[in-house]
Motif scaffolding. Sequence first.
Motif, PDB file in Angstrom:
ATOM      1  N   GLU A   7      23.084 -18.733  55.315  1.00  0.00           N
ATOM      2  CA  GLU A   7      23.410 -19.483  56.515  1.00  0.00           C
ATOM      3  C   GLU A   7      24.546 -20.561  56.663  1.00  0.00           C
ATOM      4  O   GLU A   7      25.513 -20.747  57.093  1.00  0.00           O
ATOM      5  N   LYS A   8      24.415 -21.256  55.386  1.00  0.00           N
ATOM      6  CA  LYS A   8      25.328 -22.645  54.905  1.00  0.00           C
ATOM      7  C   LYS A   8      26.836 -21.666  54.731  1.00  0.00           C
ATOM      8  O   LYS A   8      27.805 -22.395  55.163  1.00  0.00           O
TER       9      LYS A   8
ATOM     10  N   LYS B 143      28.551 -20.806  57.947  1.00  0.00           N
ATOM     11  CA  LYS B 143      29.079 -21.864  58.695  1.00  0.00           C
ATOM     12  C   LYS B 143      30.340 -22.600  58.015  1.00  0.00           C
ATOM     13  O   LYS B 143      31.264 -23.110  58.796  1.00  0.00           O
ATOM     14  N   ASN B 144      30.234 -22.468  56.807  1.00  0.00           N
ATOM     15  CA  ASN B 144      31.266 -23.266  55.904  1.00  0.00           C
ATOM     16  C   ASN B 144      31.746 -22.543  54.613  1.00  0.00           C
ATOM     17  O   ASN B 144      31.463 -22.886  53.606  1.00  0.00           O
TER      18      ASN B 144
ATOM     19  N   TRP C  84      35.356 -31.580  58.080  1.00  0.00           N
ATOM     20  CA  TRP C  84      35.153 -30.809  59.010  1.00  0.00           C
ATOM     21  C   TRP C  84      36.301 -30.459  60.007  1.00  0.00           C
ATOM     22  O   TRP C  84      37.419 -31.306  59.739  1.00  0.00           O
TER      23      TRP C  84
ATOM     24  N   GLU D 203      33.844 -29.066  64.017  1.00  0.00           N
ATOM     25  CA  GLU D 203      33.212 -27.862  63.423  1.00  0.00           C
ATOM     26  C   GLU D 203      33.506 -27.547  61.871  1.00  0.00           C
ATOM     27  O   GLU D 203      34.272 -28.177  61.468  1.00  0.00           O
ATOM     28  N   GLN D 204      32.586 -26.726  61.454  1.00  0.00           N
ATOM     29  CA  GLN D 204      32.676 -26.634  59.684  1.00  0.00           C
ATOM     30  C   GLN D 204      33.942 -25.501  59.815  1.00  0.00           C
ATOM     31  O   GLN D 204      34.323 -25.059  60.460  1.00  0.00           O
TER      32      GLN D 204
ATOM     33  N   TYR E 280      34.177 -22.486  59.082  1.00  0.00           N
ATOM     34  CA  TYR E 280      34.396 -21.068  59.421  1.00  0.00           C
ATOM     35  C   TYR E 280      35.166 -21.097  60.792  1.00  0.00           C
ATOM     36  O   TYR E 280      36.065 -20.156  60.903  1.00  0.00           O
ATOM     37  N   GLU E 281      34.939 -21.869  61.684  1.00  0.00           N
ATOM     38  CA  GLU E 281      35.725 -21.939  62.911  1.00  0.00           C
ATOM     39  C   GLU E 281      37.267 -22.067  62.831  1.00  0.00           C
ATOM     40  O   GLU E 281      37.937 -21.554  63.440  1.00  0.00           O
TER      41      GLU E 281
END
Length: 161
Positions: free
Chosen positions: A108-109, A112-113, A120, A133-134, A136-137
Amino acid sequence: MHSKIFQITQKRVEKDCYLNEDTLMQGAGSFFDYCGEIDEEERQLHIENLVNGVLPKGMFEFVSKDTIRYLGGADEWKQNFAKAVRLKAEDVIPEKVQEWIGPVYQLEKFLKNPLDTGYWFYLDENGVQSYAEQSYEFLREVCGLEPGTLLYIGGVIDYHF
């Protein structure tokens, strides 16, 4: 702990639309305890660290102190990301599903990242979005860019979590 949030957009951001210490939701119900402004010297130090130390090597270059150029490399990054997700997913086995900081948490971590950074990203050029956002975005957005695309760095602020 402290880290930084970067406003990065495809259009140059006017100073009055820069991300600032009051832009993001803070306190109860937010990841950020509080946000704060930083001076220009610290801002530049973190921009340089972002480009030279955090972002995937060879994907970006400086054009000026507030401008970076995307050089390409998204396909390679996507291949590496997908491979890493598969490897991390292999560790998710029934015996480890409920481990506190086990493979489910690690997966999960990573989703996201994937840059594994405290930095961020704030992708709104109008300065009205209330969240950052972290990594990944940000990388997901980068994957849609053409090589040579310029990205502009607006506000850079400190946050505590």
